[in-house]
Every structure is written in C-alpha cells, then in structure tokens.
Motif scaffolding. Structure first.
Motif, PDB file in Angstrom:
ATOM      1  N   ASP A  57     -56.665  -8.867  49.009  1.00  0.00           N
ATOM      2  CA  ASP A  57     -55.223  -9.658  49.212  1.00  0.00           C
ATOM      3  C   ASP A  57     -54.212  -9.189  48.208  1.00  0.00           C
ATOM      4  OD1 ASP A  57     -55.311 -11.607  51.357  1.00  0.00           O
ATOM      5  OD2 ASP A  57     -57.107 -12.059  50.209  1.00  0.00           O
ATOM      6  N   PRO A  58     -53.015  -8.911  48.396  1.00  0.00           N
ATOM      7  CA  PRO A  58     -52.068  -8.491  47.186  1.00  0.00           C
ATOM      8  C   PRO A  58     -52.273  -9.508  46.185  1.00  0.00           C
ATOM      9  CG  PRO A  58     -50.936  -8.755  49.483  1.00  0.00           C
ATOM     10  CD  PRO A  58     -52.250  -9.543  49.523  1.00  0.00           C
ATOM     11  N   PRO A  59     -52.041  -8.747  45.036  1.00  0.00           N
ATOM     12  CA  PRO A  59     -51.830  -9.597  43.516  1.00  0.00           C
ATOM     13  C   PRO A  59     -51.031 -10.671  43.807  1.00  0.00           C
ATOM     14  CG  PRO A  59     -51.549  -7.174  43.228  1.00  0.00           C
ATOM     15  CD  PRO A  59     -51.437  -7.473  44.662  1.00  0.00           C
ATOM     16  N   GLY A  60     -51.566 -11.782  43.175  1.00  0.00           N
ATOM     17  CA  GLY A  60     -50.973 -13.186  42.997  1.00  0.00           C
ATOM     18  C   GLY A  60     -50.835 -13.850  44.430  1.00  0.00           C
ATOM     19  N   PHE A  61     -51.796 -13.424  45.493  1.00  0.00           N
ATOM     20  CA  PHE A  61     -51.816 -14.187  46.639  1.00  0.00           C
ATOM     21  C   PHE A  61     -52.264 -15.614  46.678  1.00  0.00           C
ATOM     22  CE2 PHE A  61     -56.394 -13.445  46.154  1.00  0.00           C
ATOM     23  CZ  PHE A  61     -56.894 -14.436  46.835  1.00  0.00           C
ATOM     24  N   ARG A  62     -51.858 -16.534  47.369  1.00  0.00           N
ATOM     25  CA  ARG A  62     -52.019 -17.944  47.559  1.00  0.00           C
ATOM     26  C   ARG A  62     -52.832 -18.311  48.682  1.00  0.00           C
ATOM     27  NH1 ARG A  62     -46.830 -18.576  46.372  1.00  0.00           N
ATOM     28  NH2 ARG A  62     -46.739 -20.362  47.715  1.00  0.00           N
ATOM     29  N   LEU A  63     -53.548 -19.281  48.564  1.00  0.00           N
ATOM     30  CA  LEU A  63     -54.261 -19.699  49.986  1.00  0.00           C
ATOM     31  C   LEU A  63     -53.257 -20.579  50.687  1.00  0.00           C
ATOM     32  CD1 LEU A  63     -57.972 -20.349  49.191  1.00  0.00           C
ATOM     33  CD2 LEU A  63     -56.920 -18.751  50.460  1.00  0.00           C
ATOM     34  N   GLN A  69     -50.846 -13.258  51.724  1.00  0.00           N
ATOM     35  CA  GLN A  69     -52.028 -12.751  51.996  1.00  0.00           C
ATOM     36  C   GLN A  69     -51.936 -11.496  53.037  1.00  0.00           C
ATOM     37  OE1 GLN A  69     -54.413 -15.712  53.530  1.00  0.00           O
ATOM     38  NE2 GLN A  69     -53.350 -17.471  52.372  1.00  0.00           N
ATOM     39  N   ARG A  70     -52.974 -10.693  52.915  1.00  0.00           N
ATOM     40  CA  ARG A  70     -53.306  -9.755  54.122  1.00  0.00           C
ATOM     41  C   ARG A  70     -53.304 -10.394  55.558  1.00  0.00           C
ATOM     42  NH1 ARG A  70     -57.746  -6.472  55.729  1.00  0.00           N
ATOM     43  NH2 ARG A  70     -58.862  -7.691  53.973  1.00  0.00           N
ATOM     44  N   PRO A 120     -65.202 -24.357  52.988  1.00  0.00           N
ATOM     45  CA  PRO A 120     -65.172 -23.537  51.732  1.00  0.00           C
ATOM     46  C   PRO A 120     -66.241 -22.605  51.552  1.00  0.00           C
ATOM     47  CG  PRO A 120     -64.222 -25.832  51.442  1.00  0.00           C
ATOM     48  CD  PRO A 120     -64.891 -25.779  52.795  1.00  0.00           C
ATOM     49  N   PRO A 121     -67.649 -23.003  51.931  1.00  0.00           N
ATOM     50  CA  PRO A 121     -68.638 -22.054  51.732  1.00  0.00           C
ATOM     51  C   PRO A 121     -68.264 -20.740  52.298  1.00  0.00           C
ATOM     52  CG  PRO A 121     -69.515 -24.318  51.999  1.00  0.00           C
ATOM     53  CD  PRO A 121     -68.073 -24.284  52.570  1.00  0.00           C
ATOM     54  N   ILE A 122     -67.684 -20.559  52.996  1.00  0.00           N
ATOM     55  CA  ILE A 122     -67.408 -19.268  53.845  1.00  0.00           C
ATOM     56  C   ILE A 122     -65.963 -18.509  53.468  1.00  0.00           C
ATOM     57  CG2 ILE A 122     -69.129 -19.641  55.610  1.00  0.00           C
ATOM     58  CD1 ILE A 122     -66.753 -20.041  57.700  1.00  0.00           C
ATOM     59  N   ASN A 123     -65.441 -19.177  52.333  1.00  0.00           N
ATOM     60  CA  ASN A 123     -64.124 -18.390  51.767  1.00  0.00           C
ATOM     61  C   ASN A 123     -64.619 -17.136  51.187  1.00  0.00           C
ATOM     62  OD1 ASN A 123     -62.442 -20.492  52.707  1.00  0.00           O
ATOM     63  ND2 ASN A 123     -62.434 -21.430  50.528  1.00  0.00           N
ATOM     64  N   SER A 124     -63.745 -16.493  51.293  1.00  0.00           N
ATOM     65  CA  SER A 124     -64.081 -14.785  50.681  1.00  0.00           C
ATOM     66  C   SER A 124     -64.213 -15.176  49.123  1.00  0.00           C
ATOM     67  CB  SER A 124     -62.635 -14.029  50.795  1.00  0.00           C
ATOM     68  OG  SER A 124     -63.171 -12.811  50.289  1.00  0.00           O
ATOM     69  N   PHE A 125     -65.163 -14.311  48.643  1.00  0.00           N
ATOM     70  CA  PHE A 125     -65.613 -13.996  47.111  1.00  0.00           C
ATOM     71  C   PHE A 125     -65.323 -12.895  46.981  1.00  0.00           C
ATOM     72  CE2 PHE A 125     -69.498 -14.703  49.490  1.00  0.00           C
ATOM     73  CZ  PHE A 125     -70.168 -13.399  49.292  1.00  0.00           C
ATOM     74  N   PHE A 126     -64.468 -11.863  47.442  1.00  0.00           N
ATOM     75  CA  PHE A 126     -64.127 -10.692  47.298  1.00  0.00           C
ATOM     76  C   PHE A 126     -63.386 -10.332  46.132  1.00  0.00           C
ATOM     77  CE2 PHE A 126     -61.659  -6.740  47.867  1.00  0.00           C
ATOM     78  CZ  PHE A 126     -62.656  -5.816  47.837  1.00  0.00           C
ATOM     79  N   GLN A 127     -62.358 -11.167  45.710  1.00  0.00           N
ATOM     80  CA  GLN A 127     -61.483 -11.154  44.456  1.00  0.00           C
ATOM     81  C   GLN A 127     -61.691 -12.401  43.856  1.00  0.00           C
ATOM     82  OE1 GLN A 127     -58.295 -10.175  47.440  1.00  0.00           O
ATOM     83  NE2 GLN A 127     -57.463  -9.128  45.548  1.00  0.00           N
ATOM     84  N   GLN A 128     -62.203 -13.526  44.434  1.00  0.00           N
ATOM     85  CA  GLN A 128     -62.376 -14.326  43.686  1.00  0.00           C
ATOM     86  C   GLN A 128     -63.559 -15.522  44.134  1.00  0.00           C
ATOM     87  OE1 GLN A 128     -58.401 -16.503  44.014  1.00  0.00           O
ATOM     88  NE2 GLN A 128     -59.068 -17.509  45.842  1.00  0.00           N
TER      89      GLN A 128
END
Length: 194
Positions: A57-63, A69-70, A120-128
C-alpha cells in the motif's frame, strides 16, 4: 551442431512452448474442483482479485480510508463478480465469508459473495502486523473447522502463503483443510483461477 547452437535451439523451443501454453484458452473448471465444496467442510482461501499496479500500500495508508490504499482495478471488480457467479453456477453453498479489513479484500468478498465479516487474523502483515501471531490465531480457529459448512477467507498472498506454503495469484481460489502433518498448517486440495 555445436553445443552452443543446440542450447540456443532448445531455448527457442522452450520459449515457443511457453508461448503456446499461454496462448491456449482457459479450460473450464472441472467438476472435480467443485466436488469437495459440494461435500462441505472446505476452507476456501481466496486472494483478493486484481488491483491497480503496485505492491503493498502507499506510504501513510489507513485501514479506515479506502482512498489511501491500493484498491481493485476495473478488471479485479469484474473478476470478483465472475468468481461469485462460478460458485452460484456450480451450486456450491457458501456458509460464511470472512475478509481481511483491507478494502481490496472487502470489495472482493462483497462483489463475489454479497457479504463478509472482517476477521483480523487474516489482515495483511506485509507492511505491518504480526506474521507468527496472526497465523497462529488463524490456524487455531481453522483447525476446528469441520463440515458441512464451507468457509471462505478473502485475504492476501502473504497470509495464504503462511497458511499453505503456496503463492497464489490475484483472484486465485484454493480449497484447503487444516492438516497437523503439514508444517504450514493446511493442505491444499485444489486450486484454480476462476
């Protein structure tokens, strides 16, 4: 023929074979793919469908803001609807749909199945996030999943890879079951791009 010429000829045949394999029309999904789903108790792992170009996702993205987001491309939106239609055409019952909180996953779930619940357990952990912790929480819950309901999880490549050891394409659907003998945690029964 010299070794160099033979190698060039073989490489040329490899390129031709790869080109021909890509040029072939996509085969319809066989009934063998749908059979486990009709029996029930399957965990459907689905990577979100095609997005706009980029990684993460772009820097500074928010859920809480899809604009940061992308997101899905027009093709990805069509792809998600097509996947949902394939499930309906195959008369496969989908009992529960869980999604990552990322907009591209929520949109994929809504366009394909018309519903979702953020898990939440399947939220991305790519950047966080916490790869080990999230994967352990997901597996703890998924180990107890039995039939007949089918459970759909719309998530990200990193999550699916952590659970199965498989690197799925965008929009690819994997049918899986929890497997204590598999180091990744799940065994993939079948996989298809629909």
């Amino acid at each position: 023929m010299h070794r160099r010429q033979a190698a060039q000829a073989l490489l040329g045949m490899g390129w031709a074979s790869a080109w021909n394999a890509q040029a072939q029309p996509v085969e319809p999904v066989s009934d063998a793919f749908w059979a486990p789903l009709r029996l029930g108790g399957v965990i459907v792992l689905m990577r979100h469908t095609q997005t706009l170009s980029g990684t993460g996702d772009p820097p500074g993205f928010r859920l809480d803001s899809c604009d940061t987001q992308r997101n899905l491309s027009a093709h990805g939106r069509t792809q998600a609807a097509r996947i949902g239609q394939a499930f309906r055409d195959a008369q496969v019952r989908v009992d529960e749909v869980r999604s990552s909180a990322w907009c591209r996953c929520v949109d994929t779930a809504e366009l394909a199945f018309g519903r979702h619940r953020v898990w939440p357990p399947i939220n991305s952990f790519f950047q966080q996030g916490d790869r080990e912790g999230q994967t352990a929480k997901a597996m703890h819950s998924l180990r107890s999943h039995q039939g007949p309901p089918n459970l759909v999880l719309v998530t990200h490549q990193v999550n699916i890879s952590a659970l199965t050891g498989v690197f799925p394409a965008m929009g690819e659907v994997l049918l899986a079951r929890a497997d204590p003998a598999n180091a990744a945690g799940m065994t993939v029964l079948a996989r298809r791009a629909l």
